[in-house]
Design a protein around this motif. Structure first.
Motif, PDB file in Angstrom:
ATOM      1  N   THR A  20       0.786  -1.223  -0.103  1.00 45.24           N
ATOM      2  CA  THR A  20       0.078   0.028  -0.120  1.00 45.24           C
ATOM      3  C   THR A  20       0.912   1.312  -0.157  1.00 45.24           C
ATOM      4  O   THR A  20       0.307   2.279  -0.407  1.00 45.24           O
ATOM      5  CB  THR A  20      -1.005   0.022   1.150  1.00 45.24           C
TER       6      THR A  20
ATOM      7  N   SER B  89     -17.934   9.045  -4.212  1.00 43.03           N
ATOM      8  CA  SER B  89     -18.719   8.265  -5.231  1.00 43.03           C
ATOM      9  C   SER B  89     -17.638   7.035  -5.877  1.00 43.03           C
ATOM     10  O   SER B  89     -18.115   5.936  -5.738  1.00 43.03           O
ATOM     11  CB  SER B  89     -19.406   9.138  -6.401  1.00 43.03           C
ATOM     12  N   HIS B  90     -16.509   7.458  -5.991  1.00 43.74           N
ATOM     13  CA  HIS B  90     -15.551   6.629  -6.419  1.00 43.74           C
ATOM     14  C   HIS B  90     -15.015   5.607  -5.181  1.00 43.74           C
ATOM     15  O   HIS B  90     -14.956   4.397  -5.688  1.00 43.74           O
ATOM     16  CB  HIS B  90     -14.197   7.432  -6.966  1.00 43.74           C
ATOM     17  N   PHE B  91     -15.096   6.388  -4.102  1.00 44.54           N
ATOM     18  CA  PHE B  91     -14.915   5.283  -3.041  1.00 44.54           C
ATOM     19  C   PHE B  91     -16.099   4.201  -2.607  1.00 44.54           C
ATOM     20  O   PHE B  91     -15.898   2.970  -2.435  1.00 44.54           O
ATOM     21  CB  PHE B  91     -14.805   6.145  -1.675  1.00 44.54           C
ATOM     22  N   ARG B  92     -17.116   4.765  -2.931  1.00 46.17           N
ATOM     23  CA  ARG B  92     -18.347   3.925  -2.435  1.00 46.17           C
ATOM     24  C   ARG B  92     -18.476   2.907  -3.723  1.00 46.17           C
ATOM     25  O   ARG B  92     -18.814   1.577  -3.511  1.00 46.17           O
ATOM     26  CB  ARG B  92     -19.706   4.774  -2.523  1.00 46.17           C
ATOM     27  N   LYS B  93     -17.977   3.102  -4.864  1.00 44.28           N
ATOM     28  CA  LYS B  93     -18.230   2.195  -5.917  1.00 44.28           C
ATOM     29  C   LYS B  93     -17.364   0.839  -5.924  1.00 44.28           C
ATOM     30  O   LYS B  93     -17.754  -0.095  -5.963  1.00 44.28           O
ATOM     31  CB  LYS B  93     -17.654   2.760  -7.267  1.00 44.28           C
ATOM     32  N   TRP B  94     -16.034   1.165  -5.204  1.00 42.45           N
ATOM     33  CA  TRP B  94     -15.314   0.127  -4.958  1.00 42.45           C
ATOM     34  C   TRP B  94     -15.424  -0.588  -3.688  1.00 42.45           C
ATOM     35  O   TRP B  94     -14.510  -1.388  -3.278  1.00 42.45           O
ATOM     36  CB  TRP B  94     -13.765   0.300  -5.248  1.00 42.45           C
ATOM     37  N   TYR B  95     -16.143   0.247  -2.930  1.00 42.10           N
ATOM     38  CA  TYR B  95     -16.034  -0.086  -1.385  1.00 42.10           C
ATOM     39  C   TYR B  95     -16.241  -1.773  -0.883  1.00 42.10           C
ATOM     40  O   TYR B  95     -15.257  -2.209  -0.309  1.00 42.10           O
ATOM     41  CB  TYR B  95     -17.172   0.597  -0.515  1.00 42.10           C
ATOM     42  N   MET B  97     -16.478  -4.264  -2.925  1.00 44.50           N
ATOM     43  CA  MET B  97     -15.365  -5.009  -3.432  1.00 44.50           C
ATOM     44  C   MET B  97     -13.949  -5.311  -2.761  1.00 44.50           C
ATOM     45  O   MET B  97     -13.530  -6.295  -2.629  1.00 44.50           O
ATOM     46  CB  MET B  97     -14.903  -4.230  -5.068  1.00 44.50           C
ATOM     47  N   ASN B  98     -13.548  -4.043  -2.358  1.00 48.22           N
ATOM     48  CA  ASN B  98     -12.313  -3.989  -1.527  1.00 48.22           C
ATOM     49  C   ASN B  98     -12.567  -4.856  -0.465  1.00 48.22           C
ATOM     50  O   ASN B  98     -11.536  -5.724   0.048  1.00 48.22           O
ATOM     51  CB  ASN B  98     -12.132  -2.701  -1.316  1.00 48.22           C
ATOM     52  N   LEU B 101     -12.539  -8.485  -1.183  1.00 49.74           N
ATOM     53  CA  LEU B 101     -11.012  -9.056  -1.454  1.00 49.74           C
ATOM     54  C   LEU B 101     -10.402  -9.284  -0.294  1.00 49.74           C
ATOM     55  O   LEU B 101      -9.776 -10.264  -0.157  1.00 49.74           O
ATOM     56  CB  LEU B 101     -10.465  -7.911  -2.346  1.00 49.74           C
TER      57      LEU B 101
END
Lengths: 112, 184
Positions: A20, B89-95, B97-98, B101
């Motif tokens: 990271t 919005s960008h953060f929520r989109k991948w939240y 998923m992250n 993972l």
């Protein structure tokens, strides 16, 4: 078992740093932490309860020794770790001289 | 014994975490030293004096090299974006998923850790399977009172030869990289 688990946690901390962080020095620190946790793991494997250090002195019949094999392997690995760290630092200082930053996002054009 | 080792390992983990999150690179390096010198104490407790000596020398040299590099360049940690600047919005989109993972990775790693440690002996109950011969015959075959050096330089001499090769290669690499006049 606790010590094995804590070694693994230390390894994971180093892995987290490598994955990271964006600073080359921080990445090197993560690599060093991973190395050190592995050394600790090997030394833990070879430990024997109430064993003494594997050095033969007089009157050592019927005494238990700690396993010398993992210690020999770790001794090799420590020196190699120093060599690789020195190499990494040389590359880091060279990159800093050229790009004036440690940020790996800005060191983008790695053409020959 | 196990409790003492666990306490020192816990301190090492704290030092490692601080080293990764420190704002100043110099304090990061010094808290990386906590990990190395804590390891020296652990080696002494685990009856490995050779390792402790080598580790204390190597850790000092490593710290000196890295501090020299940091003093020669910048001590500042990179400026991260502040939380407000990151697009939500960008953060929520991948939240989701992250998080999925991370959980999958942790489960897989812990599973393999459990598999590996189930084949190991618990701490202190180690059987010296392969090293029994080393311990028994090292004194008469190698003439070395220190079994570690006996294994390192005699039974496994080729390992040490490989180590010397790697050291030589690393020195050549450092010399090549740090050469003052580079090819244009």
């Amino acid at each position: 078992m606790t010590t094995y688990l804590l070694c693994f946690v230390l390894f994971l901390v180093g892995l987290f740093g490598v994955l990271t962080k964006r600073n080359i020095i921080k990445i090197a620190i993560g690599l060093i932490i991973m190395e050190l946790s592995l050394f600790m793991f090997f030394a833990l494997i070879g430990y024997v309860d109430n064993g003494i250090a594997p050095i033969i002195v007089e009157k050592t019949e019927n005494t238990k020794f700690v396993d010398p094999l993992p210690q020999a392997i770790v001794l090799t690995a420590i020196v190699i770790g120093l060599a690789t760290t020195a190499m990494l630092m040389a590359i880091a200082i060279r990159l800093y001289k050229k790009y004036n930053t440690f940020d790996i996002r800005k060191i983008a054009n790695l053409k020959g | 014994m196990e409790l003492l080792l666990s306490i020192i390992l816990g301190l090492m983990i704290l030092g490692a975490i601080y080293a990764l999150f420190a704002r100043d690179l110099m304090s990061a390096l010094i808290s990386c030293g906590i990990v190395g010198y804590g390891l020296v104490i652990c080696f002494l407790l685990l009856q490995a004096p050779d390792l402790a000596i080598v580790q204390i020398v190597v850790e000092t040299i490593t710290l000196l090299i890295m501090i020299a590099v940091v003093l020669d360049s910048s001590r500042e940690e990179l400026k991260e974006k502040k939380a407000a600047e990151v697009k939500l919005s960008h953060f929520r989109k991948w939240y989701v998923m992250n998080v999925i993972l991370i959980i999958v990775c942790l489960v897989v790693l812990l599973y393999f850790f459990k598999e590996v440690t189930s084949t190991l002996d618990p701490l202190g109950k180690h059987l010296t399977r392969m090293s029994t011969a080393y311990i028994e015959y090292a004194a008469e075959k190698t003439g070395s009172a220190n079994l570690v050096t006996g294994v390192l330089f005699d039974f496994r001499g080729y390992d040490t030869l490989g180590e010397a090769t790697i050291l030589f290669t690393a020195v050549i690499g450092v010399l090549t990289i740090l050469r003052v006049k580079g090819k244009k």
